[in-house]
Design an enzyme around this catalytic site. Structure first.
Site, short mmCIF file in Angstrom:
data_model
loop_
_atom_site.label_atom_id
_atom_site.label_comp_id
_atom_site.label_asym_id
_atom_site.label_seq_id
_atom_site.Cartn_x
_atom_site.Cartn_y
_atom_site.Cartn_z
N LYS A 121 64.46 -11.66 -18.08
CA LYS A 121 63.56 -12.66 -17.53
C LYS A 121 64.14 -14.08 -17.67
O LYS A 121 64.16 -14.84 -16.70
CB LYS A 121 62.19 -12.58 -18.22
CG LYS A 121 61.21 -13.63 -17.79
CD LYS A 121 61.00 -14.63 -18.89
CE LYS A 121 60.43 -15.93 -18.34
NZ LYS A 121 60.28 -16.92 -19.42
N ASP A 139 57.48 -12.58 -15.68
CA ASP A 139 56.92 -12.98 -16.97
C ASP A 139 55.50 -12.42 -17.08
O ASP A 139 55.07 -11.62 -16.24
CB ASP A 139 56.91 -14.51 -17.09
CG ASP A 139 55.92 -15.15 -16.14
OD1 ASP A 139 55.46 -14.46 -15.22
OD2 ASP A 139 55.61 -16.33 -16.31
#
Length: 220
Positions: A121, A139
């Site tokens: 991420k 996220d």
DNA sequence: CTCCCGATAT
DNA sequence: ATATCAGGAG
């Protein structure tokens, strides 16, 4: 799972809701951005932005982060939370940048994820925001809203969520839509109390309809 | 899976 | 009081 066409209707509506969505972390170069994103794990952007002005004024290079004791760096980021792991990772990351990357943040995702404290991420955010590469960083917000809307399944892991979004969204819109999904989750489809009553997607939202049936959505 | 963790909103 | 926050590592 909703159809690709329905998913695009969601995306287009969210586009109208948050036309100016962008990265809200304050950073002036790839190195600062990487530190900021690393610090943002399980912590709000607003809190990170309260710490980084002083932090980036004090530490401008990887050498700077290695010039102090670990305990001092811990104190400088203590208010962020998870500060022991984050301070240690910043120093280890700084040493690797010096040893292997000429002190620069690598621009490739596969290189970024090798850095301590940098997962998929964070690497996606850095390549997208700092190096202008199409990415969808999944996220907590992107995962939550994608599942609530029915774009993917609740049981899907984050990599499956990312691949599903990539299939549904045209590549030229990945980075912009990614930020719009974050804004939608952060300011509208909140984790605790989503604003279903005033949501333009309520009629087609799987989670919204479920909340309606449960009486969680108040109607005047 | 658990652990790391302070600040903030509810 | 408790859930949540631009997650990652062991």
């Amino acid at each position: 799972m909703v159809s690709k066409k329905k998913a695009m209707e969601f995306i287009d509506t969210i586009d109208l809701m948050f036309p100016d969505a962008e990265c809200e972390l304050h950073a002036n170069n790839p190195f600062e951005l990487t530190i900021a994103v690393l610090l943002s794990a399980q912590c709000t952007d607003a809190l990170v932005n309260k710490v980084t002005p002083n932090l980036f004024n004090k530490y401008k290079t990887p050498e700077d982060y290695l010039s102090v004791e670990l305990e001092e760096l811990q104190q400088d980021i203590r208010s962020i939370g998870l500060y022991r792991n984050k301070a240690k990772n910043i120093q280890k990351l700084s040493q690797i940048l010096i040893d292997q990357y000429n002190g620069q943040i690598p621009s490739l995702r596969d290189e970024l994820v090798k850095l301590p404290g940098v997962g998929r991420k964070t690497a996606n955010v850095v390549t997208s925001v700092a190096f202008n590469e199409p990415q969808i960083a999944v996220d907590t917000h992107v995962e939550r809203v994608s599942k609530r809307l029915g774009i993917c399944r609740y049981k899907d892991d984050v990599l499956t969520v990312e691949k599903t979004l990539q299939k549904v969204i045209p590549v030229e819109r990945w980075s912009k839509t990614h930020h719009q999904l974050i804004f939608f989750g952060r300011y509208h489809c909140l984790a605790r109390n989503p604003k279903c009553r005033e949501c333009p997607l309520l009629n087609d939202c799987r989670e919204g309809q479920k909340r309606l049936r449960k009486g969680l959505v108040k109607i005047d």
